[in-house]
Each structure stands twice: as C-alpha cells, then as structure tokens.
Design a protein around this motif. Structure first.
Motif, mmCIF file in Angstrom:
data_model
loop_
_atom_site.group_PDB
_atom_site.id
_atom_site.type_symbol
_atom_site.label_atom_id
_atom_site.label_comp_id
_atom_site.label_asym_id
_atom_site.label_seq_id
_atom_site.Cartn_x
_atom_site.Cartn_y
_atom_site.Cartn_z
ATOM 1 N N SER A 1 -9.297 -10.299 -5.469
ATOM 2 C CA SER A 1 -9.582 -9.172 -6.345
ATOM 3 C C SER A 1 -11.038 -8.736 -6.218
ATOM 4 O O SER A 1 -11.357 -7.546 -6.256
ATOM 5 C CB SER A 1 -9.258 -9.545 -7.796
ATOM 6 O OG SER A 1 -10.048 -10.656 -8.204
ATOM 7 N N PRO B 1 -7.764 1.862 -11.447
ATOM 8 C CA PRO B 1 -7.131 0.609 -11.002
ATOM 9 C C PRO B 1 -5.840 0.366 -11.788
ATOM 10 O O PRO B 1 -5.702 0.752 -12.956
ATOM 11 C CB PRO B 1 -8.186 -0.445 -11.330
ATOM 12 C CG PRO B 1 -8.942 0.130 -12.475
ATOM 13 C CD PRO B 1 -8.947 1.624 -12.292
ATOM 14 N N CYS B 2 -4.878 -0.266 -11.131
ATOM 15 C CA CYS B 2 -3.609 -0.629 -11.764
ATOM 16 C C CYS B 2 -3.167 -1.982 -11.217
ATOM 17 O O CYS B 2 -3.467 -2.321 -10.062
ATOM 18 C CB CYS B 2 -2.547 0.444 -11.518
ATOM 19 S SG CYS B 2 -2.208 0.790 -9.785
ATOM 20 N N GLU B 3 -2.441 -2.726 -12.038
ATOM 21 C CA GLU B 3 -2.017 -4.073 -11.652
ATOM 22 C C GLU B 3 -0.520 -4.087 -11.423
ATOM 23 O O GLU B 3 0.243 -3.435 -12.138
ATOM 24 C CB GLU B 3 -2.397 -5.078 -12.723
ATOM 25 C CG GLU B 3 -3.896 -5.292 -12.862
ATOM 26 C CD GLU B 3 -4.230 -6.414 -13.813
ATOM 27 O OE1 GLU B 3 -3.265 -7.037 -14.337
ATOM 28 O OE2 GLU B 3 -5.428 -6.672 -14.042
ATOM 29 N N ASP B 4 -0.122 -4.856 -10.419
ATOM 30 C CA ASP B 4 1.291 -5.017 -10.095
ATOM 31 C C ASP B 4 1.476 -6.435 -9.562
ATOM 32 O O ASP B 4 0.902 -6.785 -8.513
ATOM 33 C CB ASP B 4 1.716 -3.981 -9.048
ATOM 34 C CG ASP B 4 3.225 -3.979 -8.821
ATOM 35 O OD1 ASP B 4 3.927 -4.730 -9.542
ATOM 36 O OD2 ASP B 4 3.696 -3.243 -7.927
ATOM 37 N N GLY C 1 0.333 -9.186 -10.720
ATOM 38 C CA GLY C 1 -0.905 -9.941 -10.755
ATOM 39 C C GLY C 1 -1.930 -9.517 -9.729
ATOM 40 O O GLY C 1 -2.967 -10.179 -9.598
ATOM 41 N N GLN C 2 -1.670 -8.448 -8.975
ATOM 42 C CA GLN C 2 -2.604 -7.978 -7.954
ATOM 43 C C GLN C 2 -3.105 -6.583 -8.330
ATOM 44 O O GLN C 2 -2.358 -5.752 -8.849
ATOM 45 C CB GLN C 2 -1.930 -7.940 -6.579
ATOM 46 C CG GLN C 2 -2.906 -7.686 -5.435
ATOM 47 C CD GLN C 2 -2.235 -7.805 -4.077
ATOM 48 O OE1 GLN C 2 -1.043 -8.151 -4.027
ATOM 49 N NE2 GLN C 2 -2.967 -7.520 -3.020
ATOM 50 N N THR C 3 -4.380 -6.334 -8.059
ATOM 51 C CA THR C 3 -5.013 -5.073 -8.434
ATOM 52 C C THR C 3 -4.858 -4.052 -7.309
ATOM 53 O O THR C 3 -5.125 -4.350 -6.133
ATOM 54 C CB THR C 3 -6.502 -5.284 -8.737
ATOM 55 O OG1 THR C 3 -6.630 -6.267 -9.767
ATOM 56 C CG2 THR C 3 -7.161 -3.991 -9.181
ATOM 57 N N LYS D 1 -0.057 3.563 -4.308
ATOM 58 C CA LYS D 1 -0.987 2.479 -4.594
ATOM 59 C C LYS D 1 -1.630 1.992 -3.297
ATOM 60 O O LYS D 1 -0.986 1.959 -2.238
ATOM 61 C CB LYS D 1 -0.254 1.318 -5.273
ATOM 62 C CG LYS D 1 0.429 1.702 -6.586
ATOM 63 C CD LYS D 1 1.220 0.536 -7.147
ATOM 64 C CE LYS D 1 1.988 0.934 -8.410
ATOM 65 N NZ LYS D 1 2.777 -0.198 -8.953
ATOM 66 N N SER E 1 -4.431 -1.168 -1.809
ATOM 67 C CA SER E 1 -5.078 -2.439 -2.135
ATOM 68 C C SER E 1 -6.590 -2.306 -2.241
ATOM 69 O O SER E 1 -7.239 -3.094 -2.928
ATOM 70 C CB SER E 1 -4.730 -3.493 -1.078
ATOM 71 O OG SER E 1 -5.196 -3.065 0.199
#
Length: 581
Positions: free
Chosen positions: A468, A533-536, A538-540, A550, A552
């Motif tokens: 992250s 930013p958005c989480e999916d 547990g990954q940002t 999205k 990375s």
C-alpha cells in the motif's frame, strides 16, 4: 689516259699523301699521324658530350626550360644569360655514326627532386591563391587576416529552469535560441521533442515572452536589463496555430482585404503572404501612457502597426490612431497584471519597444476578456511581424523528423540512444526493433514488476515498503507529478507550457489528503478531476470515475488515459515537466 675516280678534297689529299709515302711500314698497322687524327676526333666527341651534360645541368637549374619525353632539353629554348655553351661542328660522318647522347644525370636528378618540386615535369596550373604563396606573406592565416565578423566570439549566458536552478553556458555570438535549447537538452539528458523554448523573463516589469527559434541569443540579451533573465521551459503551443488555425483565429476577429474561402490553408496563406492585408479587430482594454486608468477601445492590428479607433468601431483613416509599431517591438504576456498594473482581467499583454529596459512609461499595456482572445492577438502579432520565418522554424523539425527512422523518434540524448529494447522470454535474447512492440513490452514489464513486488511483500519478504505504501509513492518519480502545489500554481504551469489539448499534470489534493487531482487542458480551458482512493478486498486502488475503473497506482491510471479517453474530454497527450539544469 686517266682512270675515272672520285674527286678528293684537299684534306683527303693531305691524309693520303703520308700513306703513300709510308706504305712499306705495314698495311695492318695505322701510322702515327692517322692515330693522331683519330685521337683528335675522339677528343672532339668527348668534349661535345661533356658540354652537352653541362648544358643540361645548367638548364635544370633554370625553371624556364621544359623537358622532352626522353629527358633531353629542347635546344631551341634560350638559355640563361651568362652561360657559355660549346657547340662543336660534327662532320656528316659523325652525325651518321653517332647517336644523340641521353642525359641520364638530368633524368635521375629530376626523379630525386620529384617529391619536392613537381612543377618542372607537370603542366602549369594557375595558383588560385597567389597572395598566400608570395615571398612577402607566409602561406599561413594569421589571427588578423580574418574579418572581425568571422571571429569566433564567445559569451557566457546564464539560463534558469522552472525550479530555480541555473546553468552558465558558453555560446557563440551567432547561436540562435533553437541551438541553445538543443544544447541544454543534451546537457540535461531530456527528450528533444521540439517543444523546448527559451523565455525572456523581466520580473521587475512583470513581462515574459518566448524567443523565436531564429533569434540570436546574444542580440536579445543586449536589450535586457540586469534584473532580466532567460528561462528554459516547455511550450507545446509554440506552433500549434499551424496545425489548428481555426481554433486560434475566431471568425468575428479576422477580416481580409480580399475575398477568402475561409479554409485553414487559405487563412494561413493570407497571414504568410506579404502582399495580403489581414486584420485582427476587436475590443481591448488599453492603459493610457503615464496613467493608471484603463479604457476599453476598439483596436485593429495591421501590418503597419496597432491602431485604436477614436470614434466607436469606425476604421476610417481619420479616426484611427497609432498605438504601437511592430517593427522595433515585441509582444509579451503579463505575469501579474492585476497586482502590478491594476489590470481589469488576468489576460494581459504588452507591446514593448526594444529600446525600453526599466521604464514602464513607454510600455503599451493591453488586456483581453479571455485567454482565447489574448492568444489570438499575440499569435497574429507574431505572424504579421515574422511571416515566413515562423513557418520555416516550424518546418525544420518536421523535415528532420521525416528523415529519421520511426525507432529514433523522438530524438533522445546520446545516453538514451545507446539503450535498446530486448526480449528475454525465449532461450536467447533478441532486440525489439518495432517501436510499438517495444512500448508494449515496457508497459508489460512495469506491470509485472509491480505485481511481483506486491506478491513478494505478501509472502513476507524483507522489502522496506509495504504494497500500500509503494502504490502511494511510486508516482513521485514521474515527471508529470508536481507534488503539493495549489490550484492556481497548476493553472499557471499549464498556461506557461501552452494551452493545447491533452496537456496535463497530477498534484496532491488540498481538500483531501489521501486524494490526487488531474489538471487537464481542453479547448484552451483548464479543468480539474479528482482521483479518489478506494479499497477492494483489503487492497487500495485509485479511480477517476467513482470506482468504475480501478488502478493499483497512478502510473497505471496515466498509462490507461493516454490510450483511452474514458470519462475525460480528451486523451492525455503532453505532460508538464520541470527540468533541473
């Protein structure tokens, strides 16, 4: 009765008389007088040979005697005065029995001196530079023999970059702005995409302009004050009007003396043709000389100069008043017109005479309503002043680009040209010659590297960066990321580097510490798009369209929108860059 016989001369009678008297001495042996006569004949022949050899040697010392093909000197040529040659009278018998002697010594001597003096055996060639080979002047150019204009005069010029760093460069007196930009590109290891320019910056006057490529740097510097300086900057809009002239010249602002069909090519031809009379017209805010007040006047720009109408929109000669001349002036843009000159808008421009250095009284300050109007006035000023010179400056890099192969464009520095794209997927490596394949391979390698680093961090490797953390800092190594700057600063950078479609930069958001902002130019207007930013799982991830697409990290986001427009008004084409000199 006497027998008929040959008639003998007196000499033959003298020779035969002793023979008849001394007949008993023996028929096989010659008598003493006979041997004496033979010795005299031999002496005469030897003396003639020696005299001929001496004459040949004397002729070799003189440069005016040509040689025949067999090495003998032509006897009809006059010898030098003071030489005495003996020409023996040979008898007919001698001329028949003896051949002409070959002057072997003369030929050998000529062969020995052939390396130093070839003019005696070669045809005479006129010397094109007789003044250099004369006895009075040595055949070497001295320092004072060249005219002063051709002397290699050098001068030091200090150039600043956008981040405040500077570099002192030694240039020649005849170096143009394009040459200096290419030199700085080479020293800074930048990509030469023909968009770099040299900016004449006057902080005390609040003015700046981009030098034309053909202008001499030393000549421009001689008209600058001590507070002024040169800036090294990108300007993508320098020749953009040649590509899209209709976007730069609104129809209501351009008039022609002759009928025009309104096409783009005809529009440029009217400006480049010196016999045509194009005219830019419209309302501008004009600052009165020596006063702080501004007036809104109807102004028209012609080849003869800038005029304002004293009666409404009338363009009759009796109502036109000259504001500025184009010949000995240059057009600048105002940096802080509102603060320094109390300008009514932020779209100010100035016509500055070349003789003005520090005085503001002679500056002709103008102000437009919007950025497109200001760009139209400034572009028309450049076209009317320089004409075909601007088109030649635009065509030179285009012609150079056409001569280069697709793999070598854009022109890079020497250190970058020494690198080639390689493919190591097979058993043996190969050079990737196709530029499109090389670019896709570079993108795939970058994505694979990010995936490998993420997988290694998940497996517990000793990487100093958490995945992250890596995704939030990897973009800081890119030229298009400008860090924590304000909205006004980002807009200023976009305007300075040219209001062209697709010009962009990324910066930190001031309202949301975890978000970023994409600043983009489209149709000469600057727009801002927030990257959240958005989480999916547990990954940002980062998204520009509320999580529909999205990425990375920001590098993947920029790569995607350079190939796809998506929700943006246009693709990302040019990025704003700051280079440290």
């Amino acid at each position: 009765t006497q027998a008929a016989g040959p008639v003998l001369s007196s000499e033959d009678k003298v020779e035969q008389t002793p023979r008849s008297q001394q007949e008993p001495a023996g028929q096989g042996l010659p008598t003493q007088p006979d041997r004496l006569v033979n010795r005299q004949e031999d002496d005469v022949d030897l003396e003639a040979l020696v005299n001929d050899m001496n004459a040949s040697l004397e002729s070799m010392q003189s440069d005016t005697v040509p040689l025949l093909q067999n090495g003998q000197h032509a006897r009809s040529q006059p010898r030098a005065s003071g030489t005495r040659s003996v020409q023996p009278q040979a008898s007919p018998r001698q001329r028949v029995q003896r051949s002409q002697p070959v002057h072997i010594l003369a030929v050998r001597r000529l062969q020995e001196e052939d390396q130093q003096f070839r003019t005696s055996s070669l045809p005479a060639i006129p010397n094109p530079f007789p003044e250099l080979c004369g006895p009075g002047s040595p055949p070497v150019l001295t320092s004072g023999s060249l005219p002063p204009s051709q002397a290699a005069a050098k001068q030091d010029v200090k150039v600043f970059s956008e981040d405040g760093t500077s570099k002192v460069v030694e240039i020649l007196a005849d170096m143009t702005a394009r040459d200096l930009c290419q030199l700085l590109v080479y020293k800074s290891h930048c990509v030469d995409d023909n968009s770099w320019t040299l900016v004449e910056h006057h902080p005390h006057l609040g003015l700046e302009r981009c030098l034309e490529d053909h202008e001499l740097v030393v000549q421009v510097e001689s008209t600058m004050a001590s507070e002024s300086k040169f800036l090294f900057r990108k300007n993508y809009a320098k020749y953009e009007f040649f590509k899209n002239p209709m976007n730069f010249f609104p129809e209501q602002m351009v008039t022609w003396c002759q009928q025009s069909n309104g096409s783009q090519s005809q529009l440029l031809q009217n400006f480049l043709n010196s016999s045509s009379c194009p005219e830019i017209q419209g309302f501008l805010h004009v600052k009165e000389l020596g006063k702080k007040s501004w007036k809104k006047l109807y102004v028209c720009l012609r080849r003869s100069g800038l005029y304002c109408s004293t009666k409404g929109t009338s363009k009759e000669p009796r109502h036109l008043q000259l504001l500025a001349d184009l010949e000995d002036s240059n057009i600048f843009s105002l940096i802080a017109g509102r603060k320094q000159y109390s300008a009514p808008t932020d779209h100010g421009l100035c016509i500055k005479p070349n003789k003005v250095r520090n005085e503001t009284k002679e500056l002709r300050l103008l102000c437009a309503e919007d950025e497109q109007t200001r760009t139209c006035w400034m572009t028309a000023f450049r076209l009317l002043k320089y004409g075909m010179l601007l088109y030649q400056n635009y065509r030179i890099p285009q012609q150079r680009k056409a001569l280069l192969s697709p793999f070598s464009t854009p022109v890079r520095s020497v250190s970058e040209n020494s690198l080639v794209a390689m493919d190591f997927s097979g058993q043996t490596g190969r050079v990737i010659e196709n530029p499109a394949e090389a670019q896709s391979a570079a993108l795939e390698e970058g994505h694979a590297w990010r995936k490998r680093s993420t997988r290694m961090n998940i497996l517990g490797s000793q990487s100093p960066l958490h995945p992250s953390t890596l995704s939030t800092v990897i973009h800081r190594t890119q030229h298009w990321f400008h860090g924590r700057i304000s909205r006004e600063e980002s807009h200023r950078i976009i305007k300075q580097q040219g209001l062209v479609d697709g010009l962009f930069l990324l910066r930190d958001s001031q309202s949301n510490p975890k978000a970023f902002v994409l600043t983009l130019c489209h149709h000469q207007k600057i727009k801002n798009f927030q990257i959240l930013p958005c989480e999916d799982d547990g990954q940002t991830f980062f998204s520009l369209d509320d999580g529909n697409t999205k990425f990375s990290d920001l590098i993947q986001l920029v790569d995607f929108y350079q190939l796809n427009k998506g929700v943006l008004p246009c693709k990302l084409k040019h990025h704003c860059i700051r280079v440290a000199l």
